[in-house]
Motif scaffolding. Structure first.
Motif, PDB file in Angstrom:
ATOM      1  N   VAL A   6       0.838  -1.209   0.000  1.00  0.00           N
ATOM      2  CA  VAL A   6       0.000   0.000   0.000  1.00  0.00           C
ATOM      3  C   VAL A   6       0.870   1.255   0.000  1.00  0.00           C
ATOM      4  O   VAL A   6       0.626   2.196  -0.776  1.00  0.00           O
ATOM      5  CB  VAL A   6      -0.972  -0.012   1.203  1.00  0.00           C
ATOM      6  CG1 VAL A   6      -1.649   1.334   1.375  1.00  0.00           C
ATOM      7  CG2 VAL A   6      -2.016  -1.111   1.017  1.00  0.00           C
ATOM      8  N   LEU A  10       0.942   4.108  -2.968  1.00  0.00           N
ATOM      9  CA  LEU A  10       0.635   5.501  -2.624  1.00  0.00           C
ATOM     10  C   LEU A  10       1.822   6.427  -2.878  1.00  0.00           C
ATOM     11  O   LEU A  10       1.648   7.562  -3.349  1.00  0.00           O
ATOM     12  CB  LEU A  10       0.193   5.600  -1.164  1.00  0.00           C
ATOM     13  CG  LEU A  10      -1.168   4.997  -0.840  1.00  0.00           C
ATOM     14  CD1 LEU A  10      -1.434   5.045   0.660  1.00  0.00           C
ATOM     15  CD2 LEU A  10      -2.278   5.693  -1.619  1.00  0.00           C
ATOM     16  N   TRP A  13       2.088   6.944  -6.604  1.00  0.00           N
ATOM     17  CA  TRP A  13       0.968   7.775  -7.020  1.00  0.00           C
ATOM     18  C   TRP A  13       1.263   9.239  -6.667  1.00  0.00           C
ATOM     19  O   TRP A  13       1.074  10.139  -7.484  1.00  0.00           O
ATOM     20  CB  TRP A  13      -0.319   7.308  -6.342  1.00  0.00           C
ATOM     21  CG  TRP A  13      -1.445   8.295  -6.469  1.00  0.00           C
ATOM     22  CD1 TRP A  13      -2.198   8.535  -7.572  1.00  0.00           C
ATOM     23  CD2 TRP A  13      -1.914   9.182  -5.463  1.00  0.00           C
ATOM     24  NE1 TRP A  13      -3.110   9.511  -7.316  1.00  0.00           N
ATOM     25  CE2 TRP A  13      -2.960   9.940  -6.017  1.00  0.00           C
ATOM     26  CE3 TRP A  13      -1.544   9.416  -4.134  1.00  0.00           C
ATOM     27  CZ2 TRP A  13      -3.642  10.899  -5.303  1.00  0.00           C
ATOM     28  CZ3 TRP A  13      -2.237  10.372  -3.423  1.00  0.00           C
ATOM     29  CH2 TRP A  13      -3.271  11.103  -4.004  1.00  0.00           C
ATOM     30  N   GLY A  14       1.729   9.471  -5.440  1.00  0.00           N
ATOM     31  CA  GLY A  14       2.055  10.833  -5.017  1.00  0.00           C
ATOM     32  C   GLY A  14       3.186  11.431  -5.845  1.00  0.00           C
ATOM     33  O   GLY A  14       3.125  12.605  -6.243  1.00  0.00           O
ATOM     34  N   TYR A 129       2.005   0.162 -10.259  1.00  0.00           N
ATOM     35  CA  TYR A 129       1.246   1.398 -10.456  1.00  0.00           C
ATOM     36  C   TYR A 129       1.687   2.106 -11.739  1.00  0.00           C
ATOM     37  O   TYR A 129       0.861   2.487 -12.571  1.00  0.00           O
ATOM     38  CB  TYR A 129       1.412   2.346  -9.254  1.00  0.00           C
ATOM     39  CG  TYR A 129       0.785   3.683  -9.512  1.00  0.00           C
ATOM     40  CD1 TYR A 129      -0.567   3.880  -9.299  1.00  0.00           C
ATOM     41  CD2 TYR A 129       1.534   4.742 -10.033  1.00  0.00           C
ATOM     42  CE1 TYR A 129      -1.162   5.097  -9.580  1.00  0.00           C
ATOM     43  CE2 TYR A 129       0.946   5.959 -10.317  1.00  0.00           C
ATOM     44  CZ  TYR A 129      -0.402   6.129 -10.093  1.00  0.00           C
ATOM     45  OH  TYR A 129      -0.986   7.322 -10.390  1.00  0.00           O
ATOM     46  N   ILE A 149      -4.408   2.699  -9.369  1.00  0.00           N
ATOM     47  CA  ILE A 149      -4.511   2.362  -7.948  1.00  0.00           C
ATOM     48  C   ILE A 149      -5.379   1.114  -7.783  1.00  0.00           C
ATOM     49  O   ILE A 149      -5.081   0.238  -6.971  1.00  0.00           O
ATOM     50  CB  ILE A 149      -5.080   3.545  -7.122  1.00  0.00           C
ATOM     51  CG1 ILE A 149      -4.050   4.671  -7.020  1.00  0.00           C
ATOM     52  CG2 ILE A 149      -5.541   3.110  -5.749  1.00  0.00           C
ATOM     53  CD1 ILE A 149      -2.831   4.332  -6.171  1.00  0.00           C
TER      54      ILE A 149
END
Length: 167
Positions: A6, A10, A13-14, A129, A149
């Motif tokens: 996770v 994340l 993605w950020g 991702y 995601i």
């Protein structure tokens, strides 16, 4: 497994969101380095523990990073102000990151196999991702990160199921 996966999804993605907002031309380079550094850390730890497949792994990682480096060069050549040898010098400046990361893995993570596992799961989630966000354009709507995601979370669900069934 869950935390590493996770957090990796994340974090990537950020990172991509920041790069997208900044209109940076270095997305492919950042993606390549985000993948390369954790691989080098794990490779250093593998050599420290006497892993016999270390040389093969090093060869395969190098082989896999060649097209990524080429794509980063092409992306920067088209979208940045750097040209010719200046661009090559900028990319060459990234080369020491591999040996430095390998040394960190060799010196500091070899006795912590769970730490190496965490790094690799974190990176794997991020690579998954990026694959769905950048390389699977049919799964991507402009400025929409939900499909990527969703792919990370779906893979995580399968991974959890695999671990539970193997127990």
């Amino acid at each position: 497994i869950i935390a590493a996966f996770v957090l990796g999804g994340l974090a990537f993605w950020g990172l991509e969101t920041l790069l997208d907002r900044s209109k940076s031309s270095m997305a492919q380079l950042v993606a390549m380095l985000s993948d390369f550094v954790p691989e080098a850390i794990a490779l250093g730890a593998a050599f420290a523990t006497g892993e016999k497949a270390g040389m093969l792994l090093a060869f395969l990682i190098g082989l896999q990073n060649l097209p990524e480096g080429f794509n980063a060069f092409r992306e920067l050549e088209v979208s940045s102000k750097l040209r010719g040898w200046k661009l090559v010098a900028c990319l060459a400046a990234c080369v020491p990151l591999g040996p430095i990361a390998g040394w960190i893995g060799y010196q500091h993570l070899a006795s912590y196999p769970r730490g190496v596992d965490f790094v690799m799961l974190f990176a794997a989630s991020g690579i998954l991702y990026l694959t769905f966000q950048d390389l699977a354009p049919q799964a991507r709507a402009e400025n929409q990160r939900a499909p990527a995601i969703g792919a990370v979370l779906g893979f995580l669900l399968g991974l959890i199921g695999h671990v539970l069934l193997a127990s």
